[in-house]
Design a protein around this motif. Sequence first.
Motif, mmCIF file in Angstrom:
data_model
loop_
_atom_site.group_PDB
_atom_site.id
_atom_site.type_symbol
_atom_site.label_atom_id
_atom_site.label_comp_id
_atom_site.label_asym_id
_atom_site.label_seq_id
_atom_site.Cartn_x
_atom_site.Cartn_y
_atom_site.Cartn_z
ATOM 1 N N ALA A 128 -3.035 4.739 -1.728
ATOM 2 C CA ALA A 128 -4.061 5.082 -0.745
ATOM 3 C C ALA A 128 -3.741 6.429 -0.126
ATOM 4 O O ALA A 128 -2.585 6.858 -0.086
ATOM 5 C CB ALA A 128 -4.138 4.017 0.348
ATOM 6 N N SER A 129 -4.785 7.086 0.337
ATOM 7 C CA SER A 129 -4.645 8.298 1.131
ATOM 8 C C SER A 129 -5.313 8.043 2.475
ATOM 9 O O SER A 129 -6.391 7.442 2.534
ATOM 10 C CB SER A 129 -5.308 9.494 0.434
ATOM 11 O OG SER A 129 -4.696 9.739 -0.817
ATOM 12 N N HIS A 130 -4.648 8.455 3.542
ATOM 13 C CA HIS A 130 -5.181 8.271 4.894
ATOM 14 C C HIS A 130 -5.448 6.795 5.206
ATOM 15 O O HIS A 130 -6.349 6.478 5.987
ATOM 16 C CB HIS A 130 -6.469 9.091 5.082
ATOM 17 C CG HIS A 130 -6.333 10.528 4.670
ATOM 18 N ND1 HIS A 130 -5.621 11.449 5.406
ATOM 19 C CD2 HIS A 130 -6.795 11.180 3.572
ATOM 20 C CE1 HIS A 130 -5.654 12.626 4.787
ATOM 21 N NE2 HIS A 130 -6.351 12.487 3.674
ATOM 22 N N GLY A 131 -4.684 5.901 4.595
ATOM 23 C CA GLY A 131 -4.817 4.476 4.886
ATOM 24 C C GLY A 131 -6.097 3.847 4.390
ATOM 25 O O GLY A 131 -6.447 2.741 4.793
ATOM 26 N N ARG A 132 -6.775 4.496 3.466
ATOM 27 C CA ARG A 132 -8.081 3.991 3.027
ATOM 28 C C ARG A 132 -7.931 2.976 1.901
ATOM 29 O O ARG A 132 -7.775 3.334 0.740
ATOM 30 C CB ARG A 132 -8.971 5.149 2.585
ATOM 31 C CG ARG A 132 -9.420 6.015 3.749
ATOM 32 C CD ARG A 132 -10.181 7.220 3.264
ATOM 33 N NE ARG A 132 -10.653 8.010 4.383
ATOM 34 C CZ ARG A 132 -11.051 9.263 4.286
ATOM 35 N NH1 ARG A 132 -11.036 9.859 3.106
ATOM 36 N NH2 ARG A 132 -11.462 9.919 5.348
ATOM 37 N N VAL A 133 -7.970 1.731 2.269
ATOM 38 C CA VAL A 133 -8.041 0.641 1.299
ATOM 39 C C VAL A 133 -9.320 -0.124 1.574
ATOM 40 O O VAL A 133 -9.785 -0.189 2.711
ATOM 41 C CB VAL A 133 -6.823 -0.299 1.390
ATOM 42 C CG1 VAL A 133 -5.546 0.424 1.048
ATOM 43 C CG2 VAL A 133 -6.724 -0.932 2.769
ATOM 44 N N ASP A 134 -9.885 -0.677 0.551
ATOM 45 C CA ASP A 134 -11.122 -1.431 0.720
ATOM 46 C C ASP A 134 -10.834 -2.686 1.523
ATOM 47 O O ASP A 134 -9.945 -3.465 1.168
ATOM 48 C CB ASP A 134 -11.692 -1.808 -0.642
ATOM 49 C CG ASP A 134 -13.139 -2.259 -0.559
ATOM 50 O OD1 ASP A 134 -13.468 -3.003 0.391
ATOM 51 O OD2 ASP A 134 -13.934 -1.882 -1.434
ATOM 52 N N VAL A 169 0.855 -1.179 0.000
ATOM 53 C CA VAL A 169 0.000 0.000 0.000
ATOM 54 C C VAL A 169 0.896 1.236 0.000
ATOM 55 O O VAL A 169 1.643 1.484 0.955
ATOM 56 C CB VAL A 169 -0.926 0.027 1.235
ATOM 57 C CG1 VAL A 169 -1.769 1.307 1.234
ATOM 58 C CG2 VAL A 169 -1.827 -1.199 1.255
ATOM 59 N N VAL A 170 0.873 1.984 -1.099
ATOM 60 C CA VAL A 170 1.622 3.241 -1.193
ATOM 61 C C VAL A 170 0.731 4.307 -0.572
ATOM 62 O O VAL A 170 -0.153 4.864 -1.221
ATOM 63 C CB VAL A 170 1.982 3.570 -2.654
ATOM 64 C CG1 VAL A 170 2.747 4.886 -2.733
ATOM 65 C CG2 VAL A 170 2.818 2.444 -3.261
ATOM 66 N N ASN A 171 0.955 4.576 0.699
ATOM 67 C CA ASN A 171 0.089 5.451 1.482
ATOM 68 C C ASN A 171 0.524 6.918 1.353
ATOM 69 O O ASN A 171 1.608 7.210 0.842
ATOM 70 C CB ASN A 171 0.125 5.006 2.945
ATOM 71 C CG ASN A 171 -0.994 5.619 3.759
ATOM 72 O OD1 ASN A 171 -2.081 5.879 3.240
ATOM 73 N ND2 ASN A 171 -0.743 5.866 5.028
ATOM 74 N N LYS A 172 -0.345 7.807 1.804
ATOM 75 C CA LYS A 172 -0.114 9.257 1.749
ATOM 76 C C LYS A 172 0.074 9.726 0.318
ATOM 77 O O LYS A 172 0.850 10.662 0.039
ATOM 78 C CB LYS A 172 1.082 9.635 2.625
ATOM 79 C CG LYS A 172 0.943 9.173 4.078
ATOM 80 C CD LYS A 172 2.088 9.640 4.942
ATOM 81 C CE LYS A 172 1.958 9.073 6.358
ATOM 82 N NZ LYS A 172 3.055 9.521 7.239
ATOM 83 N N ALA A 173 -0.648 9.086 -0.590
ATOM 84 C CA ALA A 173 -0.553 9.444 -2.007
ATOM 85 C C ALA A 173 -1.002 10.872 -2.259
ATOM 86 O O ALA A 173 -0.591 11.501 -3.241
ATOM 87 C CB ALA A 173 -1.387 8.470 -2.844
ATOM 88 N N ASP A 174 -1.839 11.406 -1.369
ATOM 89 C CA ASP A 174 -2.344 12.765 -1.536
ATOM 90 C C ASP A 174 -1.282 13.818 -1.243
ATOM 91 O O ASP A 174 -1.470 14.997 -1.549
ATOM 92 C CB ASP A 174 -3.551 12.981 -0.619
ATOM 93 C CG ASP A 174 -3.233 12.689 0.841
ATOM 94 O OD1 ASP A 174 -2.609 11.642 1.115
ATOM 95 O OD2 ASP A 174 -3.615 13.491 1.712
ATOM 96 N N ARG A 175 -0.157 13.417 -0.665
ATOM 97 C CA ARG A 175 0.887 14.376 -0.302
ATOM 98 C C ARG A 175 1.980 14.496 -1.371
ATOM 99 O O ARG A 175 2.964 15.203 -1.172
ATOM 100 C CB ARG A 175 1.532 13.963 1.022
ATOM 101 C CG ARG A 175 0.573 13.912 2.194
ATOM 102 C CD ARG A 175 1.322 13.677 3.481
ATOM 103 N NE ARG A 175 0.419 13.509 4.610
ATOM 104 C CZ ARG A 175 0.817 13.326 5.866
ATOM 105 N NH1 ARG A 175 2.120 13.288 6.138
ATOM 106 N NH2 ARG A 175 -0.059 13.164 6.833
#
Length: 350
Positions: A184-190, A153-159
């Motif tokens: 993902a952003s903010h750890g949001r994965v389904d 999960v490549v997190n903090k994609a929004d940054r």
Amino acid sequence: MSTQQIPVVVLAGFLGAGKTTLLNHLLRSARGTRIGVMVNDFGDIGIDAMTVAGQVGSTVSLGNGCLCCAVDAGELDEYLEVLTRPESRLDVIVIEASGLAEPEELVRMVLASENERVVYGGLVQVVDASEFEATRQRHPGTGRHLGLADLVVVNKADRVAADGLRSVRETVAGLAGRAAVVEASHGRVDPELLFDRVVPEGEIEGQMSIEDLLYGSEDDGHAHPHAAYESLSVTATTPLHPRRLMAFLDSRPEGLYRIKGFVDLGPADPANRYGVHAVGRFLRFYPEPWPAGEERLTQLLLIGSGIDAPALRKELASCELNGPQDAPDEHGMWGVLRYVQRTEEEPDAS
């Protein structure tokens, strides 16, 4: 399958990657799924007013059907025994590794567990997209950890700007090999990417549930997490050839994270259908008698990121038997049986 097995997912990543944020998201969006959480070493879980931090040996109810334990790695099997008891009624267990932990060791412990109620659910590695290069410099083991993962999960994609995010994802994908990679952003994965989510009876799509009222809706303008992966459902009325099925499974493509369902192997074993559980590189079959009166079908669900659904459908179709002349030989089941977990009572066929 005589014993209902509970998938155990290992959630790893270096300090600050967003593991706890992702875990809290899973807990908030469980929607009927009972999750057991095991926090290794330095983990923190904060959900509503409840926080667990370094309380080794404690078990806390999260109030939504989920349980949380804070444990040392040495106690892993002991707490797996507690959480997999039928009275706990858990659907999945997530082990949040310390940011300094060796995920390989936790995975090895899960795979080596003699608890018959446990099945490996995959290693999920979380990386911080905004700090990825700095993390690689501080932690030379980053590439090795990614190479062990089943899902990244490549997190903090929004940054990260679009070009930077594309570069990070390409680098991660190169290090992760066959693992599925999602942003993902903010750890949001389904949650359904990691485990089967149990939808409460009577819940209607688009209708706000009690949990929406308690925790709030997550539809705040961000992209829905399910957009990061694809799923493919396959149903076949013709039995599959076990050799060709194993050839397909042994060469499953990059990004294909999970396979689940049942396969009909026809004359190779007319008495049983075979449950399939595959996550990343892990594969297991569960033979069980065909339910009385049930139509004999192969029904599979494939889940991944960047998968070629038409190509996968075509490959599975090529596994179907082509008439009586295509019946498997006496050794045709050997490949499948290698991935059937034997009980202590069964003789060793090797």
